[in-house]
Write a protein that holds these residues in place. Structure first.
Motif, PDB file in Angstrom:
ATOM      1  N   ILE A 130     -32.627 -11.731  42.235  1.00  0.00           N
ATOM      2  CA  ILE A 130     -32.504 -11.518  40.795  1.00  0.00           C
ATOM      3  C   ILE A 130     -31.409 -12.443  40.266  1.00  0.00           C
ATOM      4  CG2 ILE A 130     -32.023  -9.863  38.972  1.00  0.00           C
ATOM      5  CD1 ILE A 130     -34.633  -9.386  40.494  1.00  0.00           C
ATOM      6  N   VAL A 131     -31.766 -13.270  39.290  1.00  0.00           N
ATOM      7  CA  VAL A 131     -30.833 -14.248  38.717  1.00  0.00           C
ATOM      8  C   VAL A 131     -30.686 -13.958  37.230  1.00  0.00           C
ATOM      9  CG1 VAL A 131     -30.339 -16.689  38.368  1.00  0.00           C
ATOM     10  CG2 VAL A 131     -31.606 -15.953  40.402  1.00  0.00           C
ATOM     11  N   LYS A 132     -29.459 -13.720  36.813  1.00  0.00           N
ATOM     12  CA  LYS A 132     -29.157 -13.532  35.376  1.00  0.00           C
ATOM     13  C   LYS A 132     -28.533 -14.817  34.855  1.00  0.00           C
ATOM     14  CE  LYS A 132     -27.706  -9.631  33.681  1.00  0.00           C
ATOM     15  NZ  LYS A 132     -28.706  -9.435  32.585  1.00  0.00           N
ATOM     16  N   LEU A 133     -29.224 -15.454  33.911  1.00  0.00           N
ATOM     17  CA  LEU A 133     -28.769 -16.722  33.351  1.00  0.00           C
ATOM     18  C   LEU A 133     -27.949 -16.490  32.091  1.00  0.00           C
ATOM     19  CD1 LEU A 133     -32.102 -18.674  33.825  1.00  0.00           C
ATOM     20  CD2 LEU A 133     -30.068 -18.841  35.234  1.00  0.00           C
ATOM     21  N   ALA A 134     -27.225 -17.527  31.698  1.00  0.00           N
ATOM     22  CA  ALA A 134     -26.349 -17.404  30.530  1.00  0.00           C
ATOM     23  C   ALA A 134     -27.128 -17.519  29.223  1.00  0.00           C
ATOM     24  CB  ALA A 134     -25.256 -18.477  30.572  1.00  0.00           C
ATOM     25  N   ARG A 135     -28.318 -18.165  29.270  1.00  0.00           N
ATOM     26  CA  ARG A 135     -29.074 -18.377  28.029  1.00  0.00           C
ATOM     27  C   ARG A 135     -30.540 -18.045  28.259  1.00  0.00           C
ATOM     28  NH1 ARG A 135     -27.025 -23.253  28.977  1.00  0.00           N
ATOM     29  NH2 ARG A 135     -29.087 -24.200  28.860  1.00  0.00           N
ATOM     30  N   ARG A 136     -31.188 -17.516  27.204  1.00  0.00           N
ATOM     31  CA  ARG A 136     -32.607 -17.180  27.306  1.00  0.00           C
ATOM     32  C   ARG A 136     -33.461 -18.439  27.346  1.00  0.00           C
ATOM     33  NH1 ARG A 136     -35.427 -13.003  23.165  1.00  0.00           N
ATOM     34  NH2 ARG A 136     -33.980 -11.610  24.261  1.00  0.00           N
TER      35      ARG A 136
ATOM     36  N   ILE B 120      -4.364 -28.136  27.029  1.00  0.00           N
ATOM     37  CA  ILE B 120      -4.081 -26.777  26.563  1.00  0.00           C
ATOM     38  C   ILE B 120      -4.989 -26.424  25.384  1.00  0.00           C
ATOM     39  CG2 ILE B 120      -2.327 -25.325  25.476  1.00  0.00           C
ATOM     40  CD1 ILE B 120      -0.241 -26.760  27.149  1.00  0.00           C
ATOM     41  N   LYS B 121      -5.198 -27.379  24.487  1.00  0.00           N
ATOM     42  CA  LYS B 121      -6.058 -27.133  23.331  1.00  0.00           C
ATOM     43  C   LYS B 121      -7.492 -26.850  23.767  1.00  0.00           C
ATOM     44  CE  LYS B 121      -7.533 -29.221  18.963  1.00  0.00           C
ATOM     45  NZ  LYS B 121      -7.435 -30.432  18.101  1.00  0.00           N
ATOM     46  N   THR B 122      -8.002 -27.628  24.737  1.00  0.00           N
ATOM     47  CA  THR B 122      -9.379 -27.419  25.222  1.00  0.00           C
ATOM     48  C   THR B 122      -9.523 -26.079  25.914  1.00  0.00           C
ATOM     49  OG1 THR B 122      -9.625 -29.812  25.526  1.00  0.00           O
ATOM     50  CG2 THR B 122     -11.197 -28.392  26.653  1.00  0.00           C
ATOM     51  N   VAL B 123      -8.559 -25.733  26.772  1.00  0.00           N
ATOM     52  CA  VAL B 123      -8.628 -24.455  27.487  1.00  0.00           C
ATOM     53  C   VAL B 123      -8.567 -23.284  26.509  1.00  0.00           C
ATOM     54  CG1 VAL B 123      -7.398 -22.971  29.101  1.00  0.00           C
ATOM     55  CG2 VAL B 123      -7.691 -25.390  29.624  1.00  0.00           C
ATOM     56  N   ARG B 124      -7.704 -23.384  25.514  1.00  0.00           N
ATOM     57  CA  ARG B 124      -7.619 -22.304  24.530  1.00  0.00           C
ATOM     58  C   ARG B 124      -8.923 -22.149  23.756  1.00  0.00           C
ATOM     59  NH1 ARG B 124      -1.546 -23.340  21.950  1.00  0.00           N
ATOM     60  NH2 ARG B 124      -0.353 -22.470  23.711  1.00  0.00           N
ATOM     61  N   SER B 125      -9.537 -23.295  23.412  1.00  0.00           N
ATOM     62  CA  SER B 125     -10.804 -23.233  22.676  1.00  0.00           C
ATOM     63  C   SER B 125     -11.900 -22.589  23.519  1.00  0.00           C
ATOM     64  CB  SER B 125     -11.216 -24.647  22.256  1.00  0.00           C
ATOM     65  OG  SER B 125     -12.469 -24.640  21.638  1.00  0.00           O
TER      66      SER B 125
ATOM     67  N   LEU C 289     -15.294 -17.856  24.895  1.00  0.00           N
ATOM     68  CA  LEU C 289     -15.683 -16.861  25.900  1.00  0.00           C
ATOM     69  C   LEU C 289     -15.299 -15.453  25.459  1.00  0.00           C
ATOM     70  CD1 LEU C 289     -16.770 -16.185  28.707  1.00  0.00           C
ATOM     71  CD2 LEU C 289     -14.499 -16.653  29.627  1.00  0.00           C
ATOM     72  N   ARG C 290     -14.114 -15.323  24.859  1.00  0.00           N
ATOM     73  CA  ARG C 290     -13.675 -14.001  24.406  1.00  0.00           C
ATOM     74  C   ARG C 290     -14.586 -13.480  23.303  1.00  0.00           C
ATOM     75  NH1 ARG C 290      -7.677 -13.889  22.387  1.00  0.00           N
ATOM     76  NH2 ARG C 290      -7.370 -14.468  24.584  1.00  0.00           N
ATOM     77  N   ASN C 291     -14.994 -14.356  22.373  1.00  0.00           N
ATOM     78  CA  ASN C 291     -15.892 -13.929  21.293  1.00  0.00           C
ATOM     79  C   ASN C 291     -17.256 -13.522  21.845  1.00  0.00           C
ATOM     80  OD1 ASN C 291     -13.888 -14.454  19.405  1.00  0.00           O
ATOM     81  ND2 ASN C 291     -14.584 -16.538  19.019  1.00  0.00           N
ATOM     82  N   ASP C 292     -17.761 -14.315  22.815  1.00  0.00           N
ATOM     83  CA  ASP C 292     -19.063 -13.967  23.402  1.00  0.00           C
ATOM     84  C   ASP C 292     -19.006 -12.626  24.127  1.00  0.00           C
ATOM     85  OD1 ASP C 292     -20.042 -16.306  22.440  1.00  0.00           O
ATOM     86  OD2 ASP C 292     -19.873 -17.417  24.322  1.00  0.00           O
ATOM     87  N   LEU C 293     -17.931 -12.397  24.851  1.00  0.00           N
ATOM     88  CA  LEU C 293     -17.798 -11.128  25.556  1.00  0.00           C
ATOM     89  C   LEU C 293     -17.661  -9.961  24.581  1.00  0.00           C
ATOM     90  CD1 LEU C 293     -15.399 -12.095  28.492  1.00  0.00           C
ATOM     91  CD2 LEU C 293     -17.834 -11.626  28.614  1.00  0.00           C
TER      92      LEU C 293
END
Length: 348
Positions: A240-246, A106-111, A116-120
């Motif tokens: 067309i591929v959109k990656l998560a990191r530059r 639960i701790k890992t999933v919450r982290s 993910l929420r902050n990045d979005l």
């Protein structure tokens, strides 16, 4: 599961006693039986014992001997006691381990969800800010273009309009900072674009997982040859591929430059192996500028015309400074002096 006849709660096999008369089940604690030891098969619950017809015969047990009789019925041998204690200890250890695993999971999933929420949230804020700025620039360009018919527009205004258009194009290009364009890659009907992108990455020696890909899709019009027994795509569309990191995108571009001439062999794609190309994804304006710059450079013998992080650059010879091309005026500015020099040299 069976419920206790006294408290109504569910029973476990290690904490249950069955009445030989009414066949009901009870917690040991509810009927006054010790937690350890075996129970006589002829044991009866207190309710059934109360209803037993009593007489004055001497063998009828008296109330004071009930506890002693109950202890005689229960087997409290050391073997059964130690086995029950070992089972209870093992059960407690398993429960503790499961509880610890649950808490860590639960701790890992919450982290992960928090990250993910902050990045979005950051991406949403950046997109809103970019859209607002682009909308403002478009309004200013529209206002200037509307004034063009009312009064003569000076060269300064034309320059300002070109500058604003270049700024809008640069903002659009920034939104494609993590995108790749894979061209001439064989296409099949019903393919999985993300799986295809992972295969291409492994082909050039870059490890990419599904979580590293934000999206992957084919764009453009599909051309299908319907005269064949099975429909065949005659001209593959861009992937067309959109990656998560530059940095991952830059790594794939660098690997593609090292492995020039690679084909689709060993990728399991339909048709004969074909040479495919991996490039940055450019805006429509930059694609047209890049095409014009390459044509002008090829006509004048320029050795280098390339793209880097959305910028179009040109250099005539090694060691000379590179010139950036952001609009059609830059093409005239960069290549026309060279064409004049070439023409003068031919006349002389």
């Amino acid at each position: 599961m069976v419920k206790c006849g006294a408290c109504g709660k569910f029973l476990t096999s290690t904490d249950a006693a069955k009445c030989d008369n009414c066949r009901a089940w009870y917690h040991r604690q509810c009927v006054g039986i010790k937690k350890t030891g075996t129970i006589s098969p002829s044991w009866q619950c207190p309710e059934c014992e109360k209803n037993i017809v009593r007489d004055n015969r001497s063998e009828t047990p008296v109330r004071g001997r009930a506890d002693a009789l109950l202890e005689d019925l229960i087997d409290t041998s050391p073997t059964n006691t130690s086995s029950s204690e070992a089972t209870q200890e093992l059960t407690q250890d398993i429960r503790a381990e499961l509880k610890k695993f649950k808490e860590e999971f639960i701790k890992t999933v919450r982290s992960e969800f928090l990250i993910l929420r902050n990045d979005l949230a950051e991406l949403r804020t950046s997109l809103h800010s970019t859209n607002d700025r682009i909308a403002g620039l478009e309004d200013r360009v529209a206002a200037l273009e509307n004034q063009k018919g009312a009064q003569p527009v000076s060269s300064d205004v034309h320059g300002l309009i070109d500058q604003l258009r270049s700024d809008i194009n640069d903002r659009d290009q920034e939104l494609l900072a993590t995108d790749l364009q894979i061209s001439n890659l064989p296409e099949s009907i019903g393919e999985n674009p993300i799986h295809t992108a992972i295969l291409v990455a492994s082909k050039i020696g870059v490890k990419v997982e599904a979580r590293d890909i934000v999206s992957a899709e084919r764009i453009g019009g599909r051309r299908i040859n319907a005269t064949q027994p099975a429909p065949v795509v005659t001209r593959p569309r861009f992937l067309i591929v959109k990656l998560a990191r530059r940095d991952l995108r830059d790594e794939m571009l660098e690997a593609a430059r090292v492995r020039r001439g690679m084909t689709s062999a060993d990728l399991g794609l339909p048709g004969a192996p074909a040479r495919f190309y991996i490039n940055e994804r450019l805006t429509k304006t930059n694609r047209e500028l890049f095409r014009m710059a390459r044509e002008a450079g090829g006509r004048l013998g320029w050795q280098f015309v390339w793209c880097k992080r959305g910028r179009i650059l040109a250099r005539c010879k090694p060691g000379e400074p590179a010139s950036q091309i952001r609009c059609e005026a830059d093409i005239q500015r960069v290549f026309e002096p060279a064409s004049i020099t070439v023409a003068d040299g031919q006349r002389s």
